[in-house]
Enzyme design. Structure first.
Site, short mmCIF file in Angstrom:
data_model
loop_
_atom_site.label_atom_id
_atom_site.label_comp_id
_atom_site.label_asym_id
_atom_site.label_seq_id
_atom_site.Cartn_x
_atom_site.Cartn_y
_atom_site.Cartn_z
N ASP A 1 0.93 -1.26 0.14
CA ASP A 1 -0.08 0.15 0.05
C ASP A 1 0.93 1.29 -0.14
O ASP A 1 2.25 1.15 0.14
CB ASP A 1 -0.95 0.09 1.19
CG ASP A 1 -0.13 -0.50 2.30
OD1 ASP A 1 0.84 -0.37 2.53
OD2 ASP A 1 -1.03 -0.89 3.61
N ASN B 1 -7.47 -2.63 14.28
CA ASN B 1 -8.98 -3.13 13.81
C ASN B 1 -8.97 -4.46 12.81
O ASN B 1 -10.03 -5.05 12.32
CB ASN B 1 -9.77 -2.03 13.23
CG ASN B 1 -8.98 -1.60 11.87
OD1 ASN B 1 -7.90 -2.28 11.78
ND2 ASN B 1 -9.54 -0.39 11.52
N HIS C 1 -7.31 -5.13 10.23
CA HIS C 1 -6.80 -4.61 8.77
C HIS C 1 -5.75 -5.04 8.42
O HIS C 1 -4.64 -5.43 9.07
CB HIS C 1 -7.05 -3.21 8.38
CG HIS C 1 -5.85 -2.33 8.83
ND1 HIS C 1 -5.99 -1.07 9.78
CD2 HIS C 1 -4.41 -2.25 8.40
CE1 HIS C 1 -4.74 -0.32 9.77
NE2 HIS C 1 -3.94 -0.98 9.21
N GLU D 1 -9.58 -2.07 5.23
CA GLU D 1 -10.32 -1.91 6.41
C GLU D 1 -11.35 -2.81 6.73
O GLU D 1 -11.90 -3.46 5.80
CB GLU D 1 -10.88 -0.24 6.47
CG GLU D 1 -9.79 0.74 6.32
CD GLU D 1 -8.94 0.81 7.75
OE1 GLU D 1 -8.88 -0.12 8.60
OE2 GLU D 1 -8.33 2.05 7.99
C1 GLP Z 1 -0.49 0.35 8.35
C2 GLP Z 1 -0.17 -0.41 7.40
C3 GLP Z 1 -0.47 -2.06 7.72
C4 GLP Z 1 0.37 -2.10 8.95
C5 GLP Z 1 -0.35 -1.41 9.90
C6 GLP Z 1 0.22 -1.67 11.40
O1 GLP Z 1 -2.03 0.77 8.56
N1 GLP Z 1 -0.97 -0.21 6.19
O2 GLP Z 1 0.18 -2.79 6.61
O3 GLP Z 1 0.14 -3.46 8.98
O4 GLP Z 1 -0.18 -0.04 9.71
O5 GLP Z 1 1.23 -0.95 11.60
P1 GLP Z 1 2.24 -1.23 12.94
O6 GLP Z 1 3.09 -2.31 12.26
O7 GLP Z 1 3.15 -0.02 12.70
O8 GLP Z 1 1.45 -1.50 14.18
#
Ligand code: GLP
Length: 236
Positions: free
Chosen positions: A63, A129, A131, A136
């Site tokens: 993404d 959540n 995702h 989402e």
């Molecule tokens: C973002 C990314 C996800 C990632 C998530 C969790 O929303 N798009 O790919 O898994 O954050 O992030 P973190 O690893 O910093 O908790």
């Protein structure tokens, strides 16, 4: 799903690294699917410190924020360069273009990239959540790349990386759940107590679009690497 419990994110990064290394040494990897967020950082540290050569491999990221230039230090382009690509050159690194003028065309372009570069191993983090990528809750399991509106919960969680919450982009391009499930192998990483509920729902809950990561139950080659805190709600 195979669950591997680890002490912390350093041990988790090391385990994920070993899985990737073994598959690379066996000649099973042409394309790596990569993720951003703080979770995969320890894995990327291991990849950088290793003697593995990525110069014949392609990478496809999950993404990118809409509206951020690749040079912006909050963009996922920037994150990937900083944590991996500057140190370990690949043949090609693909990410959605956050500055694309035409969102629909950008999604179609990215789907073609995924089709042309079937993902051998997909690395995933998980949102609080549930995702994955930026899919989402209530994203369709059949979805391909799309422009998505981020939920309040995601904007709030991701705001820690920005100066203020208003700076967090409200939209992102994300690979769809259908494309994620097409990866041959998936490694989901989760650390810390804030991920415990999402991990419980992902592994033990019903398969529901309300919890995007629960779609992983439908895939037959998923490894979940969790630390003690992220695993604390699991009952089995
Ligand atoms: C973002 C990314 C996800 C990632 C998530 C969790 O929303 N798009 O790919 O898994 O954050 O992030 P973190 O690893 O910093 O908790």
């Amino acid at each position: 799903m195979k669950i591997i419990k680890v002490k912390d994110n350093v041990e988790g990064g090391r385990k994920a690294f070993e899985i990737i290394k073994d598959e690379m040494v066996a000649g099973n990897v042409k394309t790596l699917g990569l993720a951003t967020g703080s979770t995969p950082e320890t894995l990327y540290n291991e990849l950088v410190a290793s003697d593995l050569d990525f110069s014949t491999l392609n990478s496809v990221n999950l993404d990118e924020y809409v509206g951020l230039k690749s040079e912006d230090d909050q963009s996922y382009h920037y994150f990937m360069k900083k944590h991996l690509f500057n140190e370990k050159p690949f043949k090609n690194n693909y990410l959605p273009d956050g500055m694309a003028a035409d969102g629909k065309k950008e999604c179609a372009r990215y789907d073609q990239i995924i089709a042309d570069n079937p993902i051998d191993i997909q690395i995933l983090g998980i949102g609080e959540n549930g995702h994955i990528g930026f899919n989402e809750p209530n994203s369709p399991f059949e979805g391909t790349t799309s422009e998505v509106e981020l939920t309040e919960s995601t904007i709030k969680a991701n705001s820690r990386n920005f100066e203020k919450q208003e700076d967090v982009p409200t939209h992102a391009y994300s690979m769809g759940i259908k494309s994620i499930l097409q990866a041959k192998k998936i490694i989901l990483l989760a650390y810390g107590p804030k991920k415990a509920e999402a991990i419980l729902n992902t592994i033990e809950g019903p398969i529901t679009e309300n919890v995007p990561a629960s779609a992983l139950q439908k895939h037959d080659n998923v490894i979940v690497i969790v630390d003690e805190k992220a695993a604390e709600s699991l009952t089995k």
